[in-house]
Scaffold this motif. Sequence first.
Motif, PDB file in Angstrom:
ATOM      1  N   ALA A   1       0.817  -1.219   0.000  1.00  0.00           N
ATOM      2  CA  ALA A   1       0.000   0.000   0.000  1.00  0.00           C
ATOM      3  C   ALA A   1       0.847   1.263   0.000  1.00  0.00           C
ATOM      4  O   ALA A   1       1.913   1.322   0.618  1.00  0.00           O
ATOM      5  CB  ALA A   1      -0.922  -0.006   1.218  1.00  0.00           C
ATOM      6  N   ASP A   2       0.335   2.280  -0.677  1.00  0.00           N
ATOM      7  CA  ASP A   2       0.957   3.609  -0.665  1.00  0.00           C
ATOM      8  C   ASP A   2       0.401   4.472   0.463  1.00  0.00           C
ATOM      9  O   ASP A   2       1.091   5.345   0.981  1.00  0.00           O
ATOM     10  CB  ASP A   2       0.686   4.324  -2.001  1.00  0.00           C
ATOM     11  N   VAL A   3      -0.872   4.251   0.816  1.00  0.00           N
ATOM     12  CA  VAL A   3      -1.561   5.078   1.796  1.00  0.00           C
ATOM     13  C   VAL A   3      -2.293   4.161   2.781  1.00  0.00           C
ATOM     14  O   VAL A   3      -2.969   3.220   2.363  1.00  0.00           O
ATOM     15  CB  VAL A   3      -2.596   6.017   1.121  1.00  0.00           C
ATOM     16  N   VAL A   4      -2.163   4.452   4.070  1.00  0.00           N
ATOM     17  CA  VAL A   4      -2.892   3.726   5.103  1.00  0.00           C
ATOM     18  C   VAL A   4      -3.943   4.666   5.686  1.00  0.00           C
ATOM     19  O   VAL A   4      -3.622   5.752   6.177  1.00  0.00           O
ATOM     20  CB  VAL A   4      -1.952   3.209   6.208  1.00  0.00           C
TER      21      VAL A   4
ATOM     22  N   ARG B   1      -0.426  -0.653  22.559  1.00  0.00           N
ATOM     23  CA  ARG B   1      -1.160   0.254  21.686  1.00  0.00           C
ATOM     24  C   ARG B   1      -2.190  -0.546  20.906  1.00  0.00           C
ATOM     25  O   ARG B   1      -1.926  -1.675  20.502  1.00  0.00           O
ATOM     26  CB  ARG B   1      -0.204   0.947  20.710  1.00  0.00           C
ATOM     27  N   PRO B   2      -3.369   0.024  20.640  1.00  0.00           N
ATOM     28  CA  PRO B   2      -4.364  -0.692  19.842  1.00  0.00           C
ATOM     29  C   PRO B   2      -3.904  -0.841  18.401  1.00  0.00           C
ATOM     30  O   PRO B   2      -3.086  -0.073  17.894  1.00  0.00           O
ATOM     31  CB  PRO B   2      -5.601   0.200  19.945  1.00  0.00           C
ATOM     32  N   LEU B   3      -4.454  -1.846  17.724  1.00  0.00           N
ATOM     33  CA  LEU B   3      -4.018  -2.205  16.382  1.00  0.00           C
ATOM     34  C   LEU B   3      -4.099  -1.034  15.412  1.00  0.00           C
ATOM     35  O   LEU B   3      -3.184  -0.812  14.606  1.00  0.00           O
ATOM     36  CB  LEU B   3      -4.856  -3.381  15.882  1.00  0.00           C
ATOM     37  N   ASP B   4      -5.185  -0.275  15.452  1.00  0.00           N
ATOM     38  CA  ASP B   4      -5.346   0.852  14.522  1.00  0.00           C
ATOM     39  C   ASP B   4      -4.178   1.825  14.618  1.00  0.00           C
ATOM     40  O   ASP B   4      -3.630   2.289  13.607  1.00  0.00           O
ATOM     41  CB  ASP B   4      -6.650   1.597  14.819  1.00  0.00           C
ATOM     42  N   LEU B   5      -3.803   2.158  15.844  1.00  0.00           N
ATOM     43  CA  LEU B   5      -2.719   3.107  16.059  1.00  0.00           C
ATOM     44  C   LEU B   5      -1.387   2.517  15.632  1.00  0.00           C
ATOM     45  O   LEU B   5      -0.547   3.199  15.042  1.00  0.00           O
ATOM     46  CB  LEU B   5      -2.675   3.532  17.523  1.00  0.00           C
ATOM     47  N   VAL B   6      -1.176   1.227  15.905  1.00  0.00           N
ATOM     48  CA  VAL B   6       0.057   0.558  15.485  1.00  0.00           C
ATOM     49  C   VAL B   6       0.204   0.626  13.968  1.00  0.00           C
ATOM     50  O   VAL B   6       1.292   0.906  13.442  1.00  0.00           O
ATOM     51  CB  VAL B   6       0.067  -0.898  15.979  1.00  0.00           C
ATOM     52  N   LEU B   7      -0.879   0.382  13.242  1.00  0.00           N
ATOM     53  CA  LEU B   7      -0.826   0.428  11.778  1.00  0.00           C
ATOM     54  C   LEU B   7      -0.484   1.829  11.281  1.00  0.00           C
ATOM     55  O   LEU B   7       0.339   1.998  10.366  1.00  0.00           O
ATOM     56  CB  LEU B   7      -2.164  -0.023  11.192  1.00  0.00           C
ATOM     57  N   ALA B   8      -1.122   2.844  11.869  1.00  0.00           N
ATOM     58  CA  ALA B   8      -0.868   4.219  11.434  1.00  0.00           C
ATOM     59  C   ALA B   8       0.568   4.634  11.735  1.00  0.00           C
ATOM     60  O   ALA B   8       1.239   5.261  10.898  1.00  0.00           O
ATOM     61  CB  ALA B   8      -1.848   5.172  12.112  1.00  0.00           C
TER      62      ALA B   8
ATOM     63  N   ARG C   1       3.619   5.630   8.986  1.00  0.00           N
ATOM     64  CA  ARG C   1       4.385   6.877   8.994  1.00  0.00           C
ATOM     65  C   ARG C   1       5.889   6.598   9.062  1.00  0.00           C
ATOM     66  O   ARG C   1       6.676   7.277   8.398  1.00  0.00           O
ATOM     67  CB  ARG C   1       3.930   7.765  10.147  1.00  0.00           C
ATOM     68  N   ARG C   2       6.286   5.608   9.841  1.00  0.00           N
ATOM     69  CA  ARG C   2       7.714   5.261   9.912  1.00  0.00           C
ATOM     70  C   ARG C   2       8.241   4.813   8.556  1.00  0.00           C
ATOM     71  O   ARG C   2       9.408   5.046   8.223  1.00  0.00           O
ATOM     72  CB  ARG C   2       7.946   4.147  10.940  1.00  0.00           C
ATOM     73  N   GLU C   3       7.373   4.152   7.787  1.00  0.00           N
ATOM     74  CA  GLU C   3       7.781   3.645   6.479  1.00  0.00           C
ATOM     75  C   GLU C   3       7.612   4.670   5.371  1.00  0.00           C
ATOM     76  O   GLU C   3       7.803   4.359   4.189  1.00  0.00           O
ATOM     77  CB  GLU C   3       6.986   2.375   6.161  1.00  0.00           C
TER      78      GLU C   3
END
Length: 303
Positions: free
Chosen positions: A68-71, A148-155, A159-161
Amino acid sequence: MRRIAVSALAVALAILPAPSRSPGRGSARPLLWRIDGAVPSFVFGTIHVPDERVLDLAPAVEAALAAADVVVTEIALDEASRQRIASRLLLPEGKTLADVLPHALYERAAGALRERGLSMAPFSRLTPWAFAARLELVDYIARGIPARPLDLVLAERARREGKRTDGLETPEEQLEIFESLRPEEQWRLVEAALDRLGPEAGSGGTERLIELYLAGDTEGLLAEVRRGLPRDGALAARLERRLIDERNERMARRIAKRIAAEPRTSFFFAVGAGHLAGPRGIPQLLRREGLAIARATAAAAAP
């Protein structure tokens, strides 16, 4: 008002981190759908419980996230959004839950916390609806292991990537649903959360939710959402309509619009798993929008 459907609960989690359990194996049948187009996009069902087992992503999810390019989460889980939300979780200055909850309900809540070695003090400034959200996670909080909840971990990972991140809804759209409730309706949310902490519910129903999530059972998850709504039938019906049905329609429209606007951009949309089931779920609504969407296989999802 269960954790898998109500993303305003995830908002509270993102602002007030909660604890987790020990790691597990991840989902054997992840809640992942692939949308075909010039490049593929994905819809992934999350669970707003801060449990390490749900953070153990299946290979198909890892592949989709990498492609993915955008999360895009339900709301943008960034510092600006969190600042916009934080004050709205709190009662007016000088007010506490002891002032706004009926005495018997307050004492019941205090007793449930005492049983877990906790006090009302850290929760005292929260609005009743935000307090109900925290009660959903009190058994995690009592263990005191930060996560941390999954949603926040993904976001945060996106951003790190170096990927773009965004939200499908605004914080205001989500918060308004709860802020529009009358005081006595917010009390019903607290009562429902306390009901799920009773001995007949086990550990607040959390284990059942996680089992269903890891099994990839969308219909079972939606049934748990409904079972966790307040006993007041009229209020439960209104909450289901506003929290699930209306938001499904809104998010599906916005997913379709984003893909149409950027057909060569691969999106990874992360939404609460309760939004994915049945004829009113997001996958079916996206089909009505003309998108080719199918559940991904467990092994791989991205090209």
